[in-house]
Write a protein that holds these residues in place. Structure first.
Motif, PDB file in Angstrom:
ATOM      1  N   SER A   1      -9.884 -12.313   0.160  1.00 35.75           N
ATOM      2  CA  SER A   1     -11.046 -11.700   0.825  1.00 35.75           C
ATOM      3  C   SER A   1     -11.428 -10.363   0.201  1.00 35.75           C
ATOM      4  CB  SER A   1     -10.747 -11.521   2.306  1.00 35.75           C
ATOM      5  OG  SER A   1      -9.572 -10.746   2.504  1.00 35.75           O
ATOM      6  N   ASN A   2     -10.901 -10.095  -1.026  1.00 29.66           N
ATOM      7  CA  ASN A   2     -11.239  -8.880  -1.790  1.00 29.66           C
ATOM      8  C   ASN A   2     -10.817  -7.604  -1.058  1.00 29.66           C
ATOM      9  OD1 ASN A   2     -12.203  -7.698  -4.163  1.00 29.66           O
ATOM     10  ND2 ASN A   2     -14.230  -7.330  -3.282  1.00 29.66           N
ATOM     11  N   VAL A   3      -9.645  -7.632  -0.472  1.00 26.94           N
ATOM     12  CA  VAL A   3      -9.081  -6.463   0.192  1.00 26.94           C
ATOM     13  C   VAL A   3      -7.893  -5.977  -0.626  1.00 26.94           C
ATOM     14  CG1 VAL A   3      -7.997  -5.601   2.299  1.00 26.94           C
ATOM     15  CG2 VAL A   3      -9.854  -7.270   2.453  1.00 26.94           C
ATOM     16  N   ILE A   4      -7.820  -4.677  -0.897  1.00 28.24           N
ATOM     17  CA  ILE A   4      -6.727  -4.097  -1.668  1.00 28.24           C
ATOM     18  C   ILE A   4      -5.499  -3.990  -0.770  1.00 28.24           C
ATOM     19  CG2 ILE A   4      -5.961  -2.146  -3.040  1.00 28.24           C
ATOM     20  CD1 ILE A   4      -8.273  -3.749  -4.230  1.00 28.24           C
ATOM     21  N   GLN A   5      -4.408  -4.686  -1.165  1.00 26.42           N
ATOM     22  CA  GLN A   5      -3.183  -4.704  -0.371  1.00 26.42           C
ATOM     23  C   GLN A   5      -1.993  -4.147  -1.145  1.00 26.42           C
ATOM     24  OE1 GLN A   5      -2.702  -5.367   2.701  1.00 26.42           O
ATOM     25  NE2 GLN A   5      -4.635  -6.311   3.325  1.00 26.42           N
TER      26      GLN A   5
ATOM     27  N   LYS B   1       0.824  -1.218   0.000  1.00 33.96           N
ATOM     28  CA  LYS B   1       0.000   0.000   0.000  1.00 33.96           C
ATOM     29  C   LYS B   1       0.852   1.260   0.000  1.00 33.96           C
ATOM     30  CE  LYS B   1      -4.203  -1.660   2.250  1.00 33.96           C
ATOM     31  NZ  LYS B   1      -5.109  -1.509   3.417  1.00 33.96           N
TER      32      LYS B   1
ATOM     33  N   ARG C   1      -5.507  -7.558  -5.149  1.00 35.39           N
ATOM     34  CA  ARG C   1      -6.648  -7.958  -4.336  1.00 35.39           C
ATOM     35  C   ARG C   1      -6.344  -9.294  -3.659  1.00 35.39           C
ATOM     36  NH1 ARG C   1     -11.382  -5.106  -5.748  1.00 35.39           N
ATOM     37  NH2 ARG C   1     -11.122  -3.848  -7.633  1.00 35.39           N
ATOM     38  N   THR C   2      -6.642  -9.391  -2.355  1.00 33.01           N
ATOM     39  CA  THR C   2      -6.500 -10.648  -1.629  1.00 33.01           C
ATOM     40  C   THR C   2      -7.719 -11.522  -1.882  1.00 33.01           C
ATOM     41  OG1 THR C   2      -7.572  -9.799   0.367  1.00 33.01           O
ATOM     42  CG2 THR C   2      -5.198  -9.442   0.163  1.00 33.01           C
TER      43      THR C   2
END
Length: 848
Positions: free
Chosen positions: A822-826, A747, A819-820
């Protein structure tokens, strides 16, 4: 408990690097990481981590622990010397143990599912380090580590267990806590601070017995009032160390505060009393002693008793949980097998201990599977019955032993004994109490009985009471005669009266009936006409005096000494010593006539040295009788002159010889006193270091094998790690096979990972992981790259551009959000596809 002081490195131990053993099983990775994360890099300790690992898979424990500590983490594949500030990790399918200052790996001795590697490590720490050992039990199933903590605590070491509420699997911590072998229960992150605070305080605690006596007396008084046991005759250093440990556990600064704490918390008195009682025992401990007992002592006792009664009596004082008592029973049974003529002999064993808990376990006769290390398979098969998790003693052996709670200091002893074993008990008592007990043991044994002591114990100054089998033996034959140092103190049950009863005066009644006439006449003759005489033992110590001997004997200056060679007048010493030796060798009386009592006085004496043959109780002693002799009158006349001249020359020579002998005796006496002082000092040192020298084995509770649930959990965890490793390998191979340069950013737009092909575009190497994207040098003519990445993360829409390089190449640069699952932007992913050939083809087509 008060808050511990700020964490700081512990002072170096006197015996080298201190070692902390960490044991964990299922759910143990997290508490291990929490523990090591709070350890400073210069703590001065070494850390040995033992966890239950799947023996068929490569372990990743070392790599996982390296993430949470700056100390180097090493897997013990070969023998390694222990270094401070290093974490040592057990490899799969192995056991770790400490030998000297080396950690050694060995193959497991038990089948899979029944292995106890934590106990193996902790027991070796207890054996090698004694009271300097530290053991920690963390999350896990089963009871591995409990026996090891018991071993460490028995040696005076420090034991800790994870607070069960914070453990993912609390069976191992709860097992250790239930066994009452844990000093501190805390969360893993709090343990390093408490360990270092306690060790720092222990180093600063004086160990020289210089503590104020008033608080110590108050504490011992509370213990005696609560438990009825008197500890005042124990060695002060031992008591101070045990009290200091309890003070440190509760964070108390001085003994006055601890005395107040005891008054307010009576349950702490029981804990302190158990702390003082050290129950270290094992089957056939010190095998050489048991071999000598079985091959030499027991056959002689059987032969001697064959003519009297066909039964032997033995007393095991301080029997703990009964291993030594049953060892004697087994040795007796094996001796009868070898000597069938004594097959009808019986042995009655009285086994006593101060601890009621230890006696209860001994009566149960059930021992853990760990006794397999101390007993041969033949003895296990003959004298034990295998049960779940351990062994039960044979009923026939159990009936030979009578267990009882008994205080050897205050309770009356067992008597008419053939064998008395008191091993590693005297070392905890003061010297006066040791002398008192040795004299009491002499009284308890029959003539020709045997006393068995521990490896660091001797009969001290009571050599006249016992003689060893050989110079280095701890087996002693009881002498038929001998005088104890001081009066024999016969213990009785405690009386609560505050003052002794007044002695009733003797009244003489004039009208009492007359005694036997012959007895009165004999007494009158002895008082009037019997010569002055003394009775001495083999060593020359005076055991009885008759008449007035002050004319011939006098006390020597300095410490009281009742030896005839020291008390005899100077003119009698040399001849008396020779006569004593001659009488002892020949067994016949020796007469000495006309001896001058003193060189300066004309008085002369006749001495009779008579070996005593009857009665049997006085055999080996010598009676020395003194009778005054008249001086020989000198002849007068002219012919007497030459004789007087000769006598004067001989007298002068004799005077010089006597002076030389006197000087030599004084020098020898001084040397003997210095040697005795040195021996006493060495003996005291040996007694203080007994806990570190003794071989330690454990046999207090059942050892539970690892259950199927633990195996299943470990298999699932290992399978997950294998899946993760396989997925990581697949991803790496996929990226390399596409031949596309790829850059992964977090990030903060810092480099997280990249493929090998990226080096054609951006100058990257392994050390650049974590560097910002803006600091990277590249051949791209793309100054807006950093801004485009930020815009992609803001809009979450991918960007694609065709960018030229300074060396004439073209790349298609595609920027996408990372995207992980779990649909989290990392972060972001940037790919660089080489389109140089396409651009060249496009340029040729335009020219055409």
């Amino acid at each position: 408990m008060s808050a511990p002081p700020p964490l700081s490195p512990s002072p170096p131990a006197a015996g080298g690097v201190r070692i902390i053993g960490l044991g964990a099983s299922a759910g143990g990775l997290a508490p291990l990481e929490q523990f090591l994360a709070e350890v400073p890099t210069a703590s001065g300790f070494a850390y040995v981590v033992v966890q239950h690992l799947d023996p068929t898979h490569k372990a990743m424990l070392g790599e996982l622990l390296q993430r949470c500590t700056l100390m180097p983490v090493r897997e013990v594949l070969t023998a390694q010397s222990v270094e401070a500030d290093v974490v040592y990790v057990i490899p799969p399918n192995a056991e770790l143990s400490l030998h000297g200052r080396q950690l050694r790996k060995s193959a497991p001795t038990q089948p899979r599912g029944q292995r106890l590697p934590i106990d193996v490590l902790f027991m070796s720490l207890a054996r090698e380090l004694g009271e300097r050992a530290i053991g920690v039990v963390l999350s896990g199933m089963g009871s591995d580590g409990t026996l090891g903590l018991q071993a460490i605590r028995a040696q005076g070491g420090l034991t800790l267990a994870q607070q069960p509420e914070t453990a993912q699997f609390d069976a191992m911590p709860r097992s250790a806590i239930a066994a009452d072998c844990v000093d501190i229960v805390a969360e893993p992150a709090e343990m390093p601070a408490q360990i270092m605070a306690l060790t720092r305080q222990a180093t600063a605690t004086p160990d020289d017995g210089a503590a104020s006596p008033a608080p110590l007396e108050a504490i011992l008084g509370l213990v005696q009032e609560h438990t009825r046991h008197d500890l005042t005759l124990y060695k002060s250093n031992t008591l101070l160390r045990r009290i200091a440990r309890r003070m440190h556990v509760h964070g108390l600064a001085d003994m006055e505060a601890y005395a107040r704490f005891l008054r307010e918390n009576p349950q702490e008195i029981d804990l302190l009393f158990k702390e003082v009682l050290i129950g270290v025992t094992a089957f056939f401990r010190d095998p050489e002693v048991w071999t000598e007992l079985k091959d030499v002592v027991l056959p002689q006792l059987l032969e001697r008793s064959a003519a009297e009664e066909r039964k032997l009596r033995a007393w095991i004082a301080g029997c703990s949980t009964g291993e030594e008592a049953f060892s004697l029973a087994m040795a007796f049974a094996e001796t009868l097998d070898e000597r069938p003529e004594f097959h009808d002999f019986k042995l009655q064993i009285f086994a006593t201990d101060l601890s009621a808990d230890a006696i209860a376990r001994a009566r149960n006769g059930h021992y853990p599977a760990a006794i397999e290390q101390d007993l041969s398979p033949e003895r296990l098969a003959r004298f034990f019955t295998a049960q779940a998790g351990g062994y039960l003693i044979d009923k026939q052996l159990r009936e030979m032993v009578l267990f009882a709670q008994h205080d050897v200091i205050l309770d009356p002893p067992f008597t008419r004994l053939d064998l008395l074993s008191c091993r590693n008990l005297l070392i905890y008592f003061s010297v006066p109490l040791q002398q008192r007990l040795v004299a009491l043991f002499h009284y308890s044994l029959r003539p020709g009985g045997v006393l068995l002591l521990g490896g660091s114990e001797t009969v001290g100054r009571s050599q006249s009471l016992f003689r060893p089998l050989h110079q280095k033996s701890r087996l002693y034959w009881r002498n038929h005669s001998g005088n104890p140092i001081g009066a024999l103190h016969f213990p009785t049950q405690r009386r609560l009266s505050s003052k002794a009863a007044a002695q009733e005066p003797h009244l003489i009644h004039s009208n009492a009936p007359p005694a036997n006439l012959q007895s009165l006449a004999d007494q009158l003759l002895l008082q009037t006409f019997s010569p002055a005489a003394v009775l001495v033992n083999e060593a020359g110590d005076i055991v009885y005096i008759n008449g007035r001997t002050g004319r011939y004997l006098e006390p020597a200056a300095g410490r009281a000494n009742w030896n005839i060679h020291v008390m005899a007048r100077p003119g009698l010493r040399a001849q008396l010593a020779v006569a004593l030796r001659s009488a002892a060798l020949s067994g016949t009386p020796v007469e000495l006539r006309g001896l001058r009592i003193d060189d300066e006085a004309p008085a002369m004496v006749d001495i009779t040295v008579q070996p005593v043959l009857q009665p049997k109780a006085l055999q080996g002693m010598v009676m020395i009788a003194f009778r005054d002799a008249l001086p020989v009158p000198r002849k007068r006349g002219r012919r007497a002159a030459p004789a007087d001249t000769i006598d004067a020359a001989v007298s002068d020579e004799l005077m010089r010889s006597r002076e030389e002998i006197r000087a030599l005796r004084q020098e020898m006496h001084a040397s003997q006193e210095e040697l005795q002082a040195a021996i006493e000092e060495l003996q005291s040192t040996n007694e203080e270091l007994q806990s570190a020298n003794e071989e330690l084995t454990t046999s207090k509770e059942e050892a539970q094998s690892m259950n199927e649930e633990l195996q299943t959990i470990n298999g699932e965890l290992q399978a997950k790690l294998d899946d993760l490793a396989l997925a990581q390998s697949d991803m790496q191979n996929l990226l390399n096979s596409t031949d596309i340069a790829t850059l992964f950013l977090d990030k903060g737009l810092n480099v997280r990972r990249f493929t090998e092909q990226i080096t054609r575009v951006i100058h990257l190497r392994e050390g650049d992981i974590g560097r910002p994207l803006s600091e990277l040098a590249s051949t791209l003519i793309y100054p807006e790259l950093n801004a485009d990445v930020k815009e992609t993360l803001r809009t979450l829409a991918f960007t694609e551009k065709q960018i030229a390089t300074t060396d004439g190449h073209w790349f298609s640069v595609r920027i996408m959000p990372y995207r992980t699952l779990s649909n989290v932007i990392q972060g972001a992913v940037i790919t660089f596809v080489d389109i140089t050939r396409a651009k060249e083809l496009e340029a040729r087509l335009r020219k055409a």
